[in-house]
Design a protein around this motif. Structure first.
Motif, mmCIF file in Angstrom:
data_model
loop_
_atom_site.group_PDB
_atom_site.id
_atom_site.type_symbol
_atom_site.label_atom_id
_atom_site.label_comp_id
_atom_site.label_asym_id
_atom_site.label_seq_id
_atom_site.Cartn_x
_atom_site.Cartn_y
_atom_site.Cartn_z
ATOM 1 N N MET A 164 0.806 -1.218 0.000
ATOM 2 C CA MET A 164 0.000 0.000 0.000
ATOM 3 C C MET A 164 0.840 1.269 0.000
ATOM 4 O O MET A 164 0.371 2.335 -0.404
ATOM 5 N N PHE A 165 2.086 1.178 0.453
ATOM 6 C CA PHE A 165 2.930 2.360 0.593
ATOM 7 C C PHE A 165 4.087 2.368 -0.402
ATOM 8 O O PHE A 165 4.966 3.220 -0.328
ATOM 9 N N MET A 166 4.069 1.429 -1.344
ATOM 10 C CA MET A 166 5.147 1.343 -2.323
ATOM 11 C C MET A 166 5.046 2.449 -3.370
ATOM 12 O O MET A 166 3.965 2.773 -3.854
ATOM 13 N N ALA A 167 6.193 2.998 -3.727
ATOM 14 C CA ALA A 167 6.268 3.976 -4.805
ATOM 15 C C ALA A 167 6.152 3.267 -6.148
ATOM 16 O O ALA A 167 6.391 2.056 -6.238
ATOM 17 N N ILE A 189 1.131 10.737 5.488
ATOM 18 C CA ILE A 189 0.396 11.967 5.807
ATOM 19 C C ILE A 189 -1.087 11.772 5.516
ATOM 20 O O ILE A 189 -1.957 12.197 6.295
ATOM 21 N N ILE A 190 -1.401 11.120 4.410
ATOM 22 C CA ILE A 190 -2.799 10.808 4.106
ATOM 23 C C ILE A 190 -3.383 9.912 5.199
ATOM 24 O O ILE A 190 -4.529 10.097 5.640
ATOM 25 N N GLU A 191 -2.589 8.969 5.653
ATOM 26 C CA GLU A 191 -3.009 8.081 6.747
ATOM 27 C C GLU A 191 -3.317 8.898 8.006
ATOM 28 O O GLU A 191 -4.313 8.649 8.697
ATOM 29 N N MET A 192 -2.472 9.874 8.311
ATOM 30 C CA MET A 192 -2.708 10.719 9.482
ATOM 31 C C MET A 192 -3.973 11.558 9.334
ATOM 32 O O MET A 192 -4.706 11.801 10.293
ATOM 33 N N ALA A 193 -4.221 12.024 8.114
ATOM 34 C CA ALA A 193 -5.343 12.936 7.879
ATOM 35 C C ALA A 193 -6.684 12.232 7.786
ATOM 36 O O ALA A 193 -7.730 12.842 8.050
ATOM 37 N N GLU A 196 -7.173 6.225 7.212
ATOM 38 C CA GLU A 196 -7.333 5.131 6.257
ATOM 39 C C GLU A 196 -6.040 4.915 5.480
ATOM 40 O O GLU A 196 -5.121 5.734 5.523
ATOM 41 N N SER A 197 -6.010 3.811 4.737
ATOM 42 C CA SER A 197 -4.857 3.541 3.892
ATOM 43 C C SER A 197 -4.836 4.525 2.728
ATOM 44 O O SER A 197 -5.862 5.141 2.400
ATOM 45 N N PRO A 198 -3.696 4.693 2.066
ATOM 46 C CA PRO A 198 -3.637 5.624 0.931
ATOM 47 C C PRO A 198 -4.438 5.178 -0.282
ATOM 48 O O PRO A 198 -4.715 5.979 -1.169
ATOM 49 N N TRP A 199 -4.799 3.891 -0.349
ATOM 50 C CA TRP A 199 -5.641 3.374 -1.433
ATOM 51 C C TRP A 199 -6.853 2.673 -0.811
ATOM 52 O O TRP A 199 -6.980 1.458 -0.846
ATOM 53 N N PRO A 200 -7.771 3.424 -0.204
ATOM 54 C CA PRO A 200 -8.821 2.831 0.630
ATOM 55 C C PRO A 200 -9.882 2.039 -0.106
ATOM 56 O O PRO A 200 -10.564 1.218 0.495
#
Length: 341
Positions: A164-167, A189-193, A196-200
């Motif tokens: 989920m966090f791979m470039a 940062i998206i996770e903090m905001a 959720e995961s960056p690709w929810p």
């Protein structure tokens, strides 16, 4: 140092983290333990930690071998984080952090990355569950996927991290270096905001890897963030790694320019402490390769074919848990330890 093992505060597929106490001084620390016969990856992590010293990276306290229940155990001793992980903090804040906290933690993670990158180390697995929250704030932890980056190294030799966090360049199996940490920071940062995961909206692993590698898209930045915050995240999530901002550039971004750290900020609360191996977090469950010949020996299998085949190989092992559920996302780690640390 004689020490006493306390309660278990985290479990992973190949290691357990316990709270521990020094018998002489009463100092509390965390100890990450695994059977000696299966400790290759933990010993590799120890080689990184013992060479690092930064207020933004979890502190190394030593290592030893103990005999427990007729088993020899390899123990990596580290700084204890009473507040647990960044994900734990997000959960205690009802699933999202306010802008002030996002700025604070982002600044500290960047300072940790600055230190690592200047030391020639790429972390390769930045995410909320690998950021510990101590009484002084955020510290980067879990260097099990870390690698040294230099002019002579083959950057495709070691590919690891959490899908989920791979470039994009990592998802394609092309390269994993400092720029990949910056992409992962944007995702964090998206996770903090959002909590959720960056690709929810995507749960299938093949779909996620293809999305990251080929779609041309980037994770969606929350609308409620300020213009400067959105611009900061966009600089982290440039699909072309050559266009991605460096740590040095990001530390000067206007989003952080007026950042002021409050020394007496209370990072801790009364909730029970957890650790970097919090088993209940969907993306922190780790499956580590233990022999050079299994599915996660990425140098010889994952990277020896075209991108489509590499992603297929990544998902084809019977050892991989049920990938259709968010709670079984895994961290991929290469067990080849021939690289000199």
């Amino acid at each position: 140092m004689e020490w006493r093992r306390g309660q278990t505060i985290g479990c992973g597929s190949s290691a357990t983290v316990s709270k521990a106490t020094c018998c002489r001084s009463g100092e509390i620390f965390a100890v990450k333990s695994v059977e000696l016969s299966r400790s290759e990856l933990l010993q590799r992590e120890e080689k990184f930690l013992c060479s690092l010293s930064s207020p933004y990276v979890v502190s190394y306290k030593g290592c030893d071998i103990t005999s427990e229940n007729n088993n020899l155990m390899y123990n990596l001793k580290m700084e204890y984080a009473a507040a647990g992980t960044l994900i734990d903090v997000i959960r205690r804040k009802s699933g999202e952090l306010d802008v002030a906290m996002i700025k604070c933690y982002t600044q500290q993670i960047l300072q940790g990355l600055e230190y690592l990158h200047l030391s020639g180390v790429a972390h390769c697995d930045i995410k909320g569950t690998n950021i510990l929250i101590c009484d002084t704030g955020a510290k980067i932890a879990d260097l099990g996927c870390a690698k040294r980056v230099d002019s002579e190294s083959d950057l495709t030799a070691r590919i690891g991290g959490t899908p989920m966090f791979m470039a994009p360049e990592v998802a394609c199996g092309e390269e994993q270096s400092f720029a990949a940490d910056i992409w992962a920071l944007g995702c964090t940062i998206i996770e903090m905001a959002t909590g959720e995961s960056p690709w929810p909206n995507i749960s299938d692993p093949m779909s996620i890897l293809y999305q990251i590698a080929y779609s041309g898209r980037t994770p969606v930045v929350p609308e409620y963030l300020s213009r400067q915050a959105k611009d900061f995240v966009s600089k982290c999530l440039k699909r072309d790694q050559k266009e991605r901002w460096t740590v040095k550039q990001l530390l000067k971004h206007p989003f952080l320019a007026e950042f002021s750290y409050v020394k007496n900020h209370n990072f801790l609360d009364s909730n029970s402490p957890t650790s970097i191996l919090d088993q209940g977090v969907w993306n922190s469950i780790e499956v580590e390769s233990e022999t050079p010949n299994d599915v996660f020996d990425l140098q010889t299998k994952y990277l020896s074919s075209c991108p489509d085949q590499r992603m297929t190989r990544l998902l084809s092992s019977s050892r991989v848990p049920n990938w259709t559920c968010e709670e079984t996302w895994i961290t991929i780690r290469d067990s080849n330890n021939e690289e000199e640390l």
